[in-house]
Design an enzyme around this catalytic site. Structure first.
Site, PDB file in Angstrom:
ATOM      1  N   GLY A  20       0.814  -1.210   0.000  1.00  0.00           N
ATOM      2  CA  GLY A  20       0.000   0.000   0.000  1.00  0.00           C
ATOM      3  C   GLY A  20       0.854   1.270   0.000  1.00  0.00           C
ATOM      4  N   TYR A  21       0.188   2.379   0.171  1.00  0.00           N
ATOM      5  CA  TYR A  21       0.843   3.691   0.059  1.00  0.00           C
ATOM      6  C   TYR A  21       1.964   3.864   1.094  1.00  0.00           C
ATOM      7  N   ILE A  22       1.628   3.848   2.368  1.00  0.00           N
ATOM      8  CA  ILE A  22       2.654   4.119   3.392  1.00  0.00           C
ATOM      9  C   ILE A  22       3.591   2.915   3.520  1.00  0.00           C
ATOM     10  N   ASN A  42      -3.015  -8.553   0.829  1.00  0.00           N
ATOM     11  CA  ASN A  42      -3.987  -9.252  -0.026  1.00  0.00           C
ATOM     12  C   ASN A  42      -4.334  -8.432  -1.272  1.00  0.00           C
ATOM     13  N   ASN A  45      -6.128  -3.135  -1.747  1.00  0.00           N
ATOM     14  CA  ASN A  45      -5.899  -1.713  -2.076  1.00  0.00           C
ATOM     15  C   ASN A  45      -4.414  -1.463  -2.330  1.00  0.00           C
ATOM     16  N   ASP A  68      -4.326 -12.792   3.080  1.00  0.00           N
ATOM     17  CA  ASP A  68      -5.087 -11.964   4.009  1.00  0.00           C
ATOM     18  C   ASP A  68      -4.538 -12.210   5.412  1.00  0.00           C
ATOM     19  N   SER A 134      -4.027   6.448  14.040  1.00  0.00           N
ATOM     20  CA  SER A 134      -4.378   7.703  13.363  1.00  0.00           C
ATOM     21  C   SER A 134      -4.740   8.777  14.378  1.00  0.00           C
ATOM     22  N   THR A 136      -7.118  10.456  14.163  1.00  0.00           N
ATOM     23  CA  THR A 136      -8.571  10.434  14.246  1.00  0.00           C
ATOM     24  C   THR A 136      -9.055   9.846  15.579  1.00  0.00           C
ATOM     25  N   TYR A 158     -14.238   3.658  11.733  1.00  0.00           N
ATOM     26  CA  TYR A 158     -12.816   3.507  11.382  1.00  0.00           C
ATOM     27  C   TYR A 158     -11.940   3.897  12.572  1.00  0.00           C
ATOM     28  N   LYS A 162      -9.289   1.711  15.233  1.00  0.00           N
ATOM     29  CA  LYS A 162      -7.888   2.050  15.540  1.00  0.00           C
ATOM     30  C   LYS A 162      -7.656   2.059  17.048  1.00  0.00           C
TER      31      LYS A 162
HETATM   32  P1  NAD Z   1      -3.332   1.554   1.839  1.00  0.00           P
HETATM   33  O1  NAD Z   1      -4.755   1.128   1.620  1.00  0.00           O
HETATM   34  O2  NAD Z   1      -2.606   2.121   0.706  1.00  0.00           O
HETATM   35  O3  NAD Z   1      -2.499   0.318   2.428  1.00  0.00           O
HETATM   36  C1  NAD Z   1      -3.072  -0.711   3.201  1.00  0.00           C
HETATM   37  C2  NAD Z   1      -2.638  -2.043   2.591  1.00  0.00           C
HETATM   38  O4  NAD Z   1      -3.186  -3.108   3.355  1.00  0.00           O
HETATM   39  C3  NAD Z   1      -3.130  -2.230   1.163  1.00  0.00           C
HETATM   40  O5  NAD Z   1      -2.045  -2.575   0.332  1.00  0.00           O
HETATM   41  C4  NAD Z   1      -4.149  -3.349   1.259  1.00  0.00           C
HETATM   42  O6  NAD Z   1      -4.157  -4.148   0.082  1.00  0.00           O
HETATM   43  C5  NAD Z   1      -3.658  -4.103   2.473  1.00  0.00           C
HETATM   44  N1  NAD Z   1      -4.700  -4.844   3.204  1.00  0.00           N
HETATM   45  C6  NAD Z   1      -5.903  -4.375   3.619  1.00  0.00           C
HETATM   46  N2  NAD Z   1      -6.575  -5.332   4.274  1.00  0.00           N
HETATM   47  C7  NAD Z   1      -5.765  -6.422   4.305  1.00  0.00           C
HETATM   48  C8  NAD Z   1      -5.895  -7.733   4.848  1.00  0.00           C
HETATM   49  N3  NAD Z   1      -7.001  -8.117   5.500  1.00  0.00           N
HETATM   50  N4  NAD Z   1      -4.867  -8.601   4.686  1.00  0.00           N
HETATM   51  C9  NAD Z   1      -3.748  -8.231   4.023  1.00  0.00           C
HETATM   52  N5  NAD Z   1      -3.575  -7.019   3.480  1.00  0.00           N
HETATM   53  C10 NAD Z   1      -4.581  -6.126   3.627  1.00  0.00           C
HETATM   54  O7  NAD Z   1      -3.366   2.550   3.068  1.00  0.00           O
HETATM   55  P2  NAD Z   1      -2.207   3.475   3.647  1.00  0.00           P
HETATM   56  O8  NAD Z   1      -2.595   4.871   3.404  1.00  0.00           O
HETATM   57  O9  NAD Z   1      -0.893   2.998   3.206  1.00  0.00           O
HETATM   58  O10 NAD Z   1      -2.405   3.206   5.197  1.00  0.00           O
HETATM   59  C11 NAD Z   1      -1.667   2.219   5.897  1.00  0.00           C
HETATM   60  C12 NAD Z   1      -2.149   2.167   7.335  1.00  0.00           C
HETATM   61  O11 NAD Z   1      -2.019   3.450   7.923  1.00  0.00           O
HETATM   62  C13 NAD Z   1      -3.631   1.777   7.478  1.00  0.00           C
HETATM   63  O12 NAD Z   1      -3.752   0.943   8.613  1.00  0.00           O
HETATM   64  C14 NAD Z   1      -4.317   3.110   7.723  1.00  0.00           C
HETATM   65  O13 NAD Z   1      -5.497   2.977   8.477  1.00  0.00           O
HETATM   66  C15 NAD Z   1      -3.244   3.855   8.502  1.00  0.00           C
HETATM   67  N6  NAD Z   1      -3.386   5.316   8.382  1.00  0.00           N
HETATM   68  C16 NAD Z   1      -3.389   5.882   7.135  1.00  0.00           C
HETATM   69  C17 NAD Z   1      -3.570   7.258   7.013  1.00  0.00           C
HETATM   70  C18 NAD Z   1      -3.608   7.910   5.656  1.00  0.00           C
HETATM   71  O14 NAD Z   1      -4.068   9.017   5.545  1.00  0.00           O
HETATM   72  N7  NAD Z   1      -3.125   7.282   4.589  1.00  0.00           N
HETATM   73  C19 NAD Z   1      -3.718   8.050   8.155  1.00  0.00           C
HETATM   74  C20 NAD Z   1      -3.675   7.439   9.411  1.00  0.00           C
HETATM   75  C21 NAD Z   1      -3.514   6.055   9.505  1.00  0.00           C
HETATM   76  C1  UD1 Z   2      -9.127  12.255   6.564  1.00  0.00           C
HETATM   77  C2  UD1 Z   2      -9.912  11.168   7.277  1.00  0.00           C
HETATM   78  C3  UD1 Z   2      -9.194  10.776   8.549  1.00  0.00           C
HETATM   79  C4  UD1 Z   2      -7.769  10.349   8.248  1.00  0.00           C
HETATM   80  C5  UD1 Z   2      -7.068  11.525   7.552  1.00  0.00           C
HETATM   81  C6  UD1 Z   2      -5.638  11.168   7.249  1.00  0.00           C
HETATM   82  C7  UD1 Z   2     -12.216  11.648   6.637  1.00  0.00           C
HETATM   83  C8  UD1 Z   2     -13.544  12.172   7.077  1.00  0.00           C
HETATM   84  N1  UD1 Z   2     -11.229  11.690   7.560  1.00  0.00           N
HETATM   85  O1  UD1 Z   2      -9.181  13.380   7.372  1.00  0.00           O
HETATM   86  O2  UD1 Z   2      -9.842   9.713   9.205  1.00  0.00           O
HETATM   87  O3  UD1 Z   2      -7.076  10.002   9.429  1.00  0.00           O
HETATM   88  O4  UD1 Z   2      -7.787  11.832   6.356  1.00  0.00           O
HETATM   89  O5  UD1 Z   2      -5.306  11.246   5.932  1.00  0.00           O
HETATM   90  O6  UD1 Z   2     -12.056  11.170   5.525  1.00  0.00           O
HETATM   91  N2  UD1 Z   2     -10.926  18.933   1.683  1.00  0.00           N
HETATM   92  C9  UD1 Z   2     -11.487  19.719   0.693  1.00  0.00           C
HETATM   93  N3  UD1 Z   2     -11.776  19.132  -0.505  1.00  0.00           N
HETATM   94  C10 UD1 Z   2     -11.550  17.811  -0.770  1.00  0.00           C
HETATM   95  C11 UD1 Z   2     -10.970  17.016   0.258  1.00  0.00           C
HETATM   96  C12 UD1 Z   2     -10.672  17.614   1.471  1.00  0.00           C
HETATM   97  O7  UD1 Z   2     -11.717  20.902   0.877  1.00  0.00           O
HETATM   98  O8  UD1 Z   2     -11.850  17.340  -1.872  1.00  0.00           O
HETATM   99  C13 UD1 Z   2     -10.549  19.572   2.960  1.00  0.00           C
HETATM  100  C14 UD1 Z   2     -11.226  18.956   4.179  1.00  0.00           C
HETATM  101  O9  UD1 Z   2     -12.445  19.573   4.442  1.00  0.00           O
HETATM  102  C15 UD1 Z   2     -10.148  19.198   5.266  1.00  0.00           C
HETATM  103  C16 UD1 Z   2      -8.824  19.138   4.498  1.00  0.00           C
HETATM  104  O10 UD1 Z   2      -9.163  19.366   3.131  1.00  0.00           O
HETATM  105  O11 UD1 Z   2     -10.296  20.500   5.768  1.00  0.00           O
HETATM  106  C17 UD1 Z   2      -8.124  17.806   4.615  1.00  0.00           C
HETATM  107  O12 UD1 Z   2      -9.030  16.767   4.256  1.00  0.00           O
HETATM  108  P1  UD1 Z   2      -8.550  15.245   4.109  1.00  0.00           P
HETATM  109  O13 UD1 Z   2      -7.365  15.171   3.242  1.00  0.00           O
HETATM  110  O14 UD1 Z   2      -9.755  14.438   3.733  1.00  0.00           O
HETATM  111  O15 UD1 Z   2      -8.055  14.829   5.573  1.00  0.00           O
HETATM  112  P2  UD1 Z   2      -8.844  14.853   6.976  1.00  0.00           P
HETATM  113  O16 UD1 Z   2     -10.107  15.570   6.879  1.00  0.00           O
HETATM  114  O17 UD1 Z   2      -7.880  15.315   7.994  1.00  0.00           O
END
Ligand code: NAD
Ligand code: UD1
Length: 347
Positions: A20-22, A42, A45, A68, A134, A136, A158, A162
């Site tokens: 995934g991304y991170i 799996n 995403n 998974d 997160s 959140t 969600y 967490k």
């Molecule tokens: P992502 O969706 O890109 O990565 C998650 C990966 O997990 C994906 O590659 C997906 O295929 C895999 N996956 C999901 N369910 C699975 C399962 N049951 N078994 C095996 N693989 C599985 O998301 P991300 O942005 O890289 O986030 C990674 C983690 O960080 C997540 O737990 C997310 O909740 C947390 N997080 C992300 C953000 C954000 O904004 N990106 C913010 C706070 C926390």
């Molecule tokens: C979202 C998630 C949060 C997650 C966080 C981390 C939701 C409701 N919350 O929050 O659970 O931990 O990302 O990445 O999805 N905005 C716009 N236009 C857009 C999209 C966003 O104006 O098309 C604004 C939003 O109102 C906010 C800011 O941009 O003020 C950031 O939004 P976003 O990137 O979705 O992050 P979070 O709201 O912090």
């Protein structure tokens, strides 16, 4: 500062959700400092192509199983053969709206998957887990910036998954003195690897601001909807703490070799300052040279006006500090988008 010489102990690290991304960015940094990496994902995403690119960027091998994390047999096989010394646990679902519509799926995958993982770790006596939580989990701010002592009150399923997983990991560490759990509460991860080879590729219409802005700039979306311009912020638009994904990845590396960390530790991982929607748009326009068309819409349901991290505990406890600013975030995001107009498609 995270430099190669700071990390002397090489470990075998299992990365769940590493495609995934991170996760993919963290794999790059793990391999760069010499750790052995095994990814389980799996691909619901994630992208296998991202892992191939990680190999290309680092010129290192990494193992991968498409499974998974709720599949106990698959996990046992990995633990028996790879024998990881630590697990970095990214795998899970992360769409807030979907978690409201389908909460059971989120509890099953996120909470159930984490229990399955911890069970496999217990069996294999793997005692070190780093978990992606997160900001959140804090909910509506009682004060800002959030520090780790801020009360937790997540407002959607969600976020509740967490917090539950954090508590489960805490309980798991209490059973055995050898166990260690580090919870990283991410703020808003953005940006991409500076090679432009890996980055964020949301499926469908992006929910989050940064990928949306980038897709307007690269012509995939016509305009940005700005959700609210009547917040009590510098310019009325929402403000967040954007952290470069490489700074975030380096924080994970920091957790592995630090003896200053308690057996159970919760750390904020953010840049420690907030940026409004309009500030981010304006910096992206400057870097890309493309005007970003936008329209104001009413506030998005459930959105907070502003929040940002106090990340000083993470800096004190690890040799870590966020170093990449909003300009660098926009440059790296734009490079990723220009080089990959269809994401990982076509691989
Ligand atoms: P992502 O969706 O890109 O990565 C998650 C990966 O997990 C994906 O590659 C997906 O295929 C895999 N996956 C999901 N369910 C699975 C399962 N049951 N078994 C095996 N693989 C599985 O998301 P991300 O942005 O890289 O986030 C990674 C983690 O960080 C997540 O737990 C997310 O909740 C947390 N997080 C992300 C953000 C954000 O904004 N990106 C913010 C706070 C926390
Ligand atoms: C979202 C998630 C949060 C997650 C966080 C981390 C939701 C409701 N919350 O929050 O659970 O931990 O990302 O990445 O999805 N905005 C716009 N236009 C857009 C999209 C966003 O104006 O098309 C604004 C939003 O109102 C906010 C800011 O941009 O003020 C950031 O939004 P976003 O990137 O979705 O992050 P979070 O709201 O912090």
């Amino acid at each position: 500062m995270n430099t190669q010489k700071d990390w002397k102990i090489k470990m075998r690290v299992l990365v769940t959700g590493g495609a995934g991304y991170i996760g993919s960015h963290t794999c790059v940094e793990l391999l760069n400092v010499g750790h052995e990496v095994f990814v389980v994902d799996n691909l619901c995403n994630g992208h296998e192509a991202a892992l191939e690119r990680v190999r290309g960027i680092t010129n290192r091998e990494l193992q991968f199983t498409n499974a998974d994390i709720r599949d106990a047999n698959a996990l046992d096989n990995i633990f028996n053969t790879f024998k990881p010394e630590a697990v970095i646990h990214f795998a899970g679902l992360k769409a807030v709206g979907e978690s409201v519509a389908n909460p059971l799926k989120y509890y099953e995958v996120n909470v159930g998957g984490s229990i399955s993982l911890l069970s496999a770790m217990s069996k294999a006596e793997c005692n070190n887990i780093v978990f992606s939580s997160s900001a959140t989990v804090y909910g509506k701010p009682k004060y800002l910036p959030y520090d780790e002592e801020h009360p937790t009150n997540p407002v959607n399923p969600y976020g509740r998954t967490k917090l539950m997983i954090e508590n489960i990991i805490h309980d798991w560490t209490k059973v055995d003195l050898k166990r260690k759990g580090t919870v990283l509460r991410y703020f808003n991860p953005v940006g991409a690897h500076e090679s432009g080879q890996i980055g964020e590729e949301p499926i469908g219409i992006p929910n989050n601001l940064m990928p949306y802005i980038a897709q307007v700039a690269d012509g995939r979306r016509e305009h940005l909807n700005i959700f609210g311009n009547d917040y009590e912020t510098a310019d009325g638009t929402g403000a967040r703490d954007y952290i470069h994904v490489i700074d975030l990845a380096l924080a994970h590396i920091g957790t592995l070799n630090q003896n200053k960390l308690d057996r159970f530790e919760v750390l904020n991982i953010g840049a420690g300052k907030s940026t409004t929607v309009l500030e981010l748009v304006s910096k992206f326009e400057e870097i890309s040279g493309v005007p970003i068309k936008s329209k104001y819409l009413p506030r998005r349901d459930g959105d907070l006006a502003a929040f940002w991290a106090n990340p000083s505990k993470a800096s004190e406890k690890m040799s870590w500090k966020p170093e990449r600013n909003i300009k660098k975030i926009c440059e790296d995001t734009w490079r990723w988008h220009k080089l990959n107009s269809t994401g990982y498609e076509g691989e």
